[in-house]
Design a protein around this motif. Structure first.
Motif, PDB file in Angstrom:
ATOM      1  N   ASP A  39       3.582  -5.521  -6.495  1.00 40.80           N
ATOM      2  CA  ASP A  39       3.097  -4.716  -5.568  1.00 40.80           C
ATOM      3  C   ASP A  39       3.562  -3.089  -6.193  1.00 40.80           C
ATOM      4  N   LEU A  40       5.442  -3.560  -6.233  1.00 37.99           N
ATOM      5  CA  LEU A  40       5.864  -2.479  -6.529  1.00 37.99           C
ATOM      6  C   LEU A  40       6.404  -2.661  -7.848  1.00 37.99           C
ATOM      7  N   ARG A  41       5.497  -3.124  -9.016  1.00 34.31           N
ATOM      8  CA  ARG A  41       6.360  -3.320 -10.117  1.00 34.31           C
ATOM      9  C   ARG A  41       5.864  -2.143 -11.030  1.00 34.31           C
ATOM     10  N   GLY A  42       6.617  -1.231 -11.582  1.00 35.98           N
ATOM     11  CA  GLY A  42       6.560   0.333 -12.726  1.00 35.98           C
ATOM     12  C   GLY A  42       7.102   1.375 -12.068  1.00 35.98           C
ATOM     13  N   ARG A  43       7.489   1.066 -10.575  1.00 39.75           N
ATOM     14  CA  ARG A  43       8.907   1.742 -10.206  1.00 39.75           C
ATOM     15  C   ARG A  43      10.218   1.168  -9.888  1.00 39.75           C
ATOM     16  N   PHE A  44      11.585   2.121  -9.541  1.00 38.55           N
ATOM     17  CA  PHE A  44      12.321   1.005  -9.397  1.00 38.55           C
ATOM     18  C   PHE A  44      12.561   1.056  -7.759  1.00 38.55           C
ATOM     19  N   VAL A  45      13.074   0.002  -7.659  1.00 38.11           N
ATOM     20  CA  VAL A  45      12.996  -0.339  -5.958  1.00 38.11           C
ATOM     21  C   VAL A  45      14.560  -0.482  -5.548  1.00 38.11           C
ATOM     22  N   LEU A  46      14.809  -0.454  -4.564  1.00 41.02           N
ATOM     23  CA  LEU A  46      15.915  -0.100  -3.850  1.00 41.02           C
ATOM     24  C   LEU A  46      16.605  -0.820  -2.878  1.00 41.02           C
ATOM     25  N   LEU A  67      18.388  10.125  -2.122  1.00 40.26           N
ATOM     26  CA  LEU A  67      18.025   9.908  -3.160  1.00 40.26           C
ATOM     27  C   LEU A  67      16.746   9.939  -2.739  1.00 40.26           C
ATOM     28  N   GLU A  68      16.159   9.339  -1.956  1.00 34.99           N
ATOM     29  CA  GLU A  68      14.594   8.589  -1.791  1.00 34.99           C
ATOM     30  C   GLU A  68      13.843  10.177  -1.680  1.00 34.99           C
ATOM     31  N   GLU A  69      14.542  11.805  -1.593  1.00 40.32           N
ATOM     32  CA  GLU A  69      13.446  12.706  -1.512  1.00 40.32           C
ATOM     33  C   GLU A  69      13.829  13.370  -3.010  1.00 40.32           C
ATOM     34  N   ARG A  70      14.527  12.995  -3.950  1.00 38.50           N
ATOM     35  CA  ARG A  70      14.702  13.673  -5.085  1.00 38.50           C
ATOM     36  C   ARG A  70      14.173  12.785  -6.178  1.00 38.50           C
ATOM     37  N   GLU A  74       9.889   8.276  -8.918  1.00 38.10           N
ATOM     38  CA  GLU A  74       9.686   6.941  -9.062  1.00 38.10           C
ATOM     39  C   GLU A  74      11.342   6.041  -8.428  1.00 38.10           C
ATOM     40  N   LEU A  75      10.850   5.945  -7.166  1.00 34.55           N
ATOM     41  CA  LEU A  75      12.360   4.911  -6.456  1.00 34.55           C
ATOM     42  C   LEU A  75      11.255   4.614  -5.028  1.00 34.55           C
ATOM     43  N   VAL A  76      11.465   3.613  -5.123  1.00 34.37           N
ATOM     44  CA  VAL A  76      11.053   3.113  -3.847  1.00 34.37           C
ATOM     45  C   VAL A  76      12.212   2.303  -3.266  1.00 34.37           C
ATOM     46  N   VAL A  77      12.918   2.857  -2.064  1.00 35.37           N
ATOM     47  CA  VAL A  77      13.602   2.321  -1.240  1.00 35.37           C
ATOM     48  C   VAL A  77      13.148   0.746  -0.069  1.00 35.37           C
ATOM     49  N   VAL A  78      13.395   0.006  -0.214  1.00 35.55           N
ATOM     50  CA  VAL A  78      12.901  -1.123   0.766  1.00 35.55           C
ATOM     51  C   VAL A  78      14.401  -1.542   1.466  1.00 35.55           C
ATOM     52  N   GLY A  79      14.588  -1.671   2.957  1.00 37.37           N
ATOM     53  CA  GLY A  79      15.315  -1.736   3.898  1.00 37.37           C
ATOM     54  C   GLY A  79      15.435  -3.591   3.825  1.00 37.37           C
ATOM     55  N   ARG A 168       4.610   6.450 -12.179  1.00 38.18           N
ATOM     56  CA  ARG A 168       5.025   6.545 -10.713  1.00 38.18           C
ATOM     57  C   ARG A 168       3.789   6.441  -9.545  1.00 38.18           C
ATOM     58  N   GLY A 169       4.359   6.510  -8.699  1.00 39.11           N
ATOM     59  CA  GLY A 169       3.502   6.657  -7.080  1.00 39.11           C
ATOM     60  C   GLY A 169       4.448   7.371  -5.965  1.00 39.11           C
ATOM     61  N   GLU A 170       3.384   7.101  -5.421  1.00 38.57           N
ATOM     62  CA  GLU A 170       3.776   7.573  -3.425  1.00 38.57           C
ATOM     63  C   GLU A 170       4.484   7.071  -3.004  1.00 38.57           C
ATOM     64  N   ARG A 171       5.130   8.248  -1.767  1.00 40.74           N
ATOM     65  CA  ARG A 171       6.275   7.670  -1.403  1.00 40.74           C
ATOM     66  C   ARG A 171       4.989   5.985  -0.325  1.00 40.74           C
ATOM     67  N   LEU A 172       6.022   4.849   0.428  1.00 40.87           N
ATOM     68  CA  LEU A 172       6.343   3.696   0.967  1.00 40.87           C
ATOM     69  C   LEU A 172       5.627   4.178   2.294  1.00 40.87           C
ATOM     70  N   PHE A 173       5.827   4.572   3.373  1.00 46.16           N
ATOM     71  CA  PHE A 173       5.688   4.109   5.134  1.00 46.16           C
ATOM     72  C   PHE A 173       4.815   4.956   5.533  1.00 46.16           C
ATOM     73  N   THR A 174       4.664   4.290   6.863  1.00 46.41           N
ATOM     74  CA  THR A 174       3.679   4.360   7.331  1.00 46.41           C
ATOM     75  C   THR A 174       4.953   3.977   8.693  1.00 46.41           C
ATOM     76  N   PRO A 175       5.090   5.919  10.135  1.00 47.43           N
ATOM     77  CA  PRO A 175       5.483   5.998  10.655  1.00 47.43           C
ATOM     78  C   PRO A 175       5.081   5.534  11.815  1.00 47.43           C
ATOM     79  N   LEU A 176       6.197   4.228  12.675  1.00 46.98           N
ATOM     80  CA  LEU A 176       6.025   4.146  13.808  1.00 46.98           C
ATOM     81  C   LEU A 176       5.993   4.452  14.915  1.00 46.98           C
TER      82      LEU A 176
END
Length: 663
Positions: A39-46, A67-70, A74-79, A168-176
């Motif tokens: 699902d994240l192919r095409g973007r960097f994943v940290l 880093l996430e903002e800048r 291009e980048l998806v951070v995954v905890g 490039r894509g949008e930021r992936l996060f749904t607030p709790l």
């Protein structure tokens, strides 16, 4: 082995590794959607392997925000939350950690450490960068990597853009959804009963709201707030001042308060500062007494308090005519001597080498592990120390022997600290706890009693010590006269702070129940003895051969940085083992990133190797730069402490490779 243990050319010859799939119990911050690497192919994943108890992991969360903002497109951070303690794997605990620490990226609940195993992670925190085509391009341990990742992305993003593999894509996060009231407390941490001269009531660190509040004695009604409620580092009137996740509180003696102009000290944790609060009828005021707002990135420290970087001060206490600061981020205790004006204060290292672990003895050689609470005894003879990561209760006492603290000794490496200071010597002893990876829920004789990540403490009227046994959801009592540990109260939602109000038979226990967002007042009972259970951190052991084993710590400086050996070795590695006799040779400190170990045992022998590595890399000045440019180059400290479970086997590898920064 030379300090340049890995070079770009050597890294380029390493076979490419396809990133394993992300597998866990569930996802947090995705509105229930399970993410796959496809699902994240095409973007960097940290991938950020973390656990919510780890202070170094919390540092990384803060480092990654920019880093996430800048690189949001291009980048998806995954905890990847791979828990150390059983409590962290309980349902709902991770959700609250995401809320508490304001995590704004998807988090995989890796409760069974499936993804941890797949990526061969060995330490918290570990960062793994995956490129847009699904291959691992960097594996980094510890903290301090944001600058290097920034440079690496600056190189790789144009390459993949030119190759057509970047999407490039949008930021992936749904607030709790929040479960704390806006006008109440949010993940409070500490409580301090105020004397009548300051108006009485309970001063509470409202950590999740980045402020302090004064409650009525009932623990429910808010009288006033100190701090505007938003994250920041702002001095001035109490109504507009700002904190960042304030934790520990300390009431100064009346004469010291009159001299310094502040009544209460605050460990302003994420601001890496010690703040002073004056609680006046005019609304009060907040001033910074120590720290610059930057995290300490060097091993030594000392000097003018407002010019010295600090590292996650978690608690403060007035003891032995000085302010003691629990410097959780570097596993030390520091001393702050405030002056008549904020600019007059000084700080120095009081105890601890900066190695994380549990080792007693003279203070300058002791090891601590994320000290979370400092509790002076009623007579001032003892400072009780609550170490969260070793689940330990310890004591600091003056020895009477003077120590020259102008030089801070770390094993056999001596580091310049500050101007010569004649200071009293101290000694550390442990009464409950045995190490970084042993914990449990057991009462009884203190030597066999067990805690699980305690974060608070207080002295009771009879001289015993109440410990907020946070991850066991209990308040425990240690009696120094009998050496016994009992349980005062259980079934609490992460108690983090305790205090005593009232006297005699009217005395009550005040408990901060952090996950329940409230303060409780409870009867101070004699306690009950429970049998309890023991546990240890369950991580897959690394097979190693008995006998000779080559240890290699790989470190490649980021582009534009270099290891600078003008003033000695820029690297340091410290090796030890549990049990100690697992290492027949190769223990102690050294100034190279590789060494030969000898492991003692037969097939099936188990233990833990403790490896602490640090490397200092400086920005490379332009060719032909003068000496001033060399001296002014920015330097970066990379560091990590590994505790690696090992099992010996006849056909096991005879080499152990750890990535401090493997690219």
């Amino acid at each position: 082995m030379s300090t340049s243990a890995a070079t770009p050319s050597a890294a380029a010859r390493t076979p490419r590794t396809r990133a394993p799939e992300l597998v866990g119990r569930r996802w947090v911050g995705t509105d229930g959607r399970a993410l796959r690497l496809a699902d994240l192919r095409g973007r960097f994943v940290l991938l950020d392997f973390w656990t919510s108890c780890c202070v170094n992991c919390l540092h990384v969360l803060d480092e990654l925000r920019g880093l996430e903002e800048r690189w949001a497109a291009e980048l998806v951070v995954v905890g990847v939350h791979s828990p150390k303690f059983p409590h962290e794997a309980e349902p709902g605990v991770l959700d609250d950690a995401v809320r508490r620490y304001e995590v704004h990226h998807p988090v995989l609940d890796d409760a069974d450490m499936t993804t941890w195993r797949a990526y061969a992670a060995r330490a918290w925190p570990t960062l793994v960068l995956v490129d847009p085509t699904g291959y691992v391009v960097a594996s980094l341990s510890g903290e301090g990597h944001a600058d290097g990742l920034e440079r690496l992305l600056g190189e790789l993003v144009p390459e993949h853009e030119a190759a057509g593999t970047l999407v490039r894509g949008e930021r992936l996060f749904t607030p709790l959804a929040e479960d704390a009231d806006d006008d109440g407390l949010r993940f409070p941490s500490s409580v301090l009963p105020l004397p009548e001269r300051l108006g009485g009531g309970l001063l509470v660190s409202d950590t999740g709201h980045h402020r302090l509040v004064v409650l009525d004695e009932d623990g429910r009604t808010v009288r006033r707030a100190v701090g505007g409620g938003g994250r920041g580092l702002v001095d001035g009137p109490a109504a507009t001042a700002r904190f960042a996740e304030p934790q520990g509180l300390c009431l100064l003696p009346a004469d010291v308060a009159a001299r310094t102009g502040v009544d209460v000290l605050v460990a302003d944790t994420v601001n890496h500062a010690v703040r002073g609060v004056r609680l006046g009828a005019d609304g009060g005021e907040v001033v910074t007494l120590a720290g610059t707002g930057r995290q300490l990135r060097r091993r030594e420290g000392g000097g003018p308090a407002l010019r010295q970087d600090l590292s996650t001060p978690w608690d403060v206490a007035w003891w032995d005519d000085q302010v003691v600061v629990a410097m959780a981020g570097v596993h030390q205790l520091w001393a702050l001597e405030p002056g008549a004006a904020p600019a007059d204060g000084t700080v120095r290292v009081l105890a601890g080498t900066s190695a994380e672990g549990l080792r007693d003895g003279d203070a300058e050689q002791a090891w601590f592990a994320q000290t979370s609470r400092l509790v002076p005894s009623a007579d001032g003879a003892v400072l009780w120390v609550v170490d969260s990561e070793t689940s330990a209760l310890r004591r600091l006492e003056r020895t009477g022997a003077p120590v020259d603290r102008s030089v801070h000794a770390v094993e056999d490496v001596r580091l310049a600290n500050a101007a010569p200071v004649a200071a009293p010597g101290y000694r550390v002893t442990t009464v409950v706890g045995s190490g970084l990876f042993e914990f449990g829920d057991r009462d009884g004789e203190a030597g066999g009693a067990l805690l699980q990540h305690p974060l608070g403490g207080a002295v009771l009227p009879d001289g015993s010590v109440a410990v907020a046994d946070t991850y066991n959801g209990a308040v425990r009592r240690y009696d120094p006269t009998t050496g016994a540990v009992t349980t005062l109260v259980g079934d609490l939602a992460e108690p983090t702070g305790v205090a005593v109000v009232g006297e005699g038979e009217a005395a009550e226990l005040v408990v901060v129940e952090s996950r329940a967002h409230r303060v409780l007042r409870l009867p101070l009972t004699a306690g009950r003895v429970v049998g309890g259970s023991a546990g240890s951190v369950e991580r897959p052991p690394t097979p190693l051969a008995p006998g000779a084993v080559a240890l290699r710590v790989r470190f490649t400086p980021p582009t534009g940085q270099h290891l600078d050996d003008r003033w000695g070795s820029p690297v340091r590695v410290l090796v030890s083992a549990t049990p100690a006799d697992l290492l027949a040779a190769g223990d102690g400190a050294g100034e190279e990133l590789g060494r030969d170990l000898v492991l003692r045992g037969t097939p099936g022998t188990r233990g833990v190797l403790h490896v602490s590595a640090q490397a200092a890399a400086c920005d490379a000045p332009a060719d032909g730069a003068d000496d001033d440019a060399l001296l002014g180059a920015a330097c970066h400290l990379y560091q990590q402490d590994w505790g690696i479970p090992v099992v010996l086997g006849d056909d096991a590898p005879d080499e152990l490779v750890l990535d401090l920064r493997g690219v």
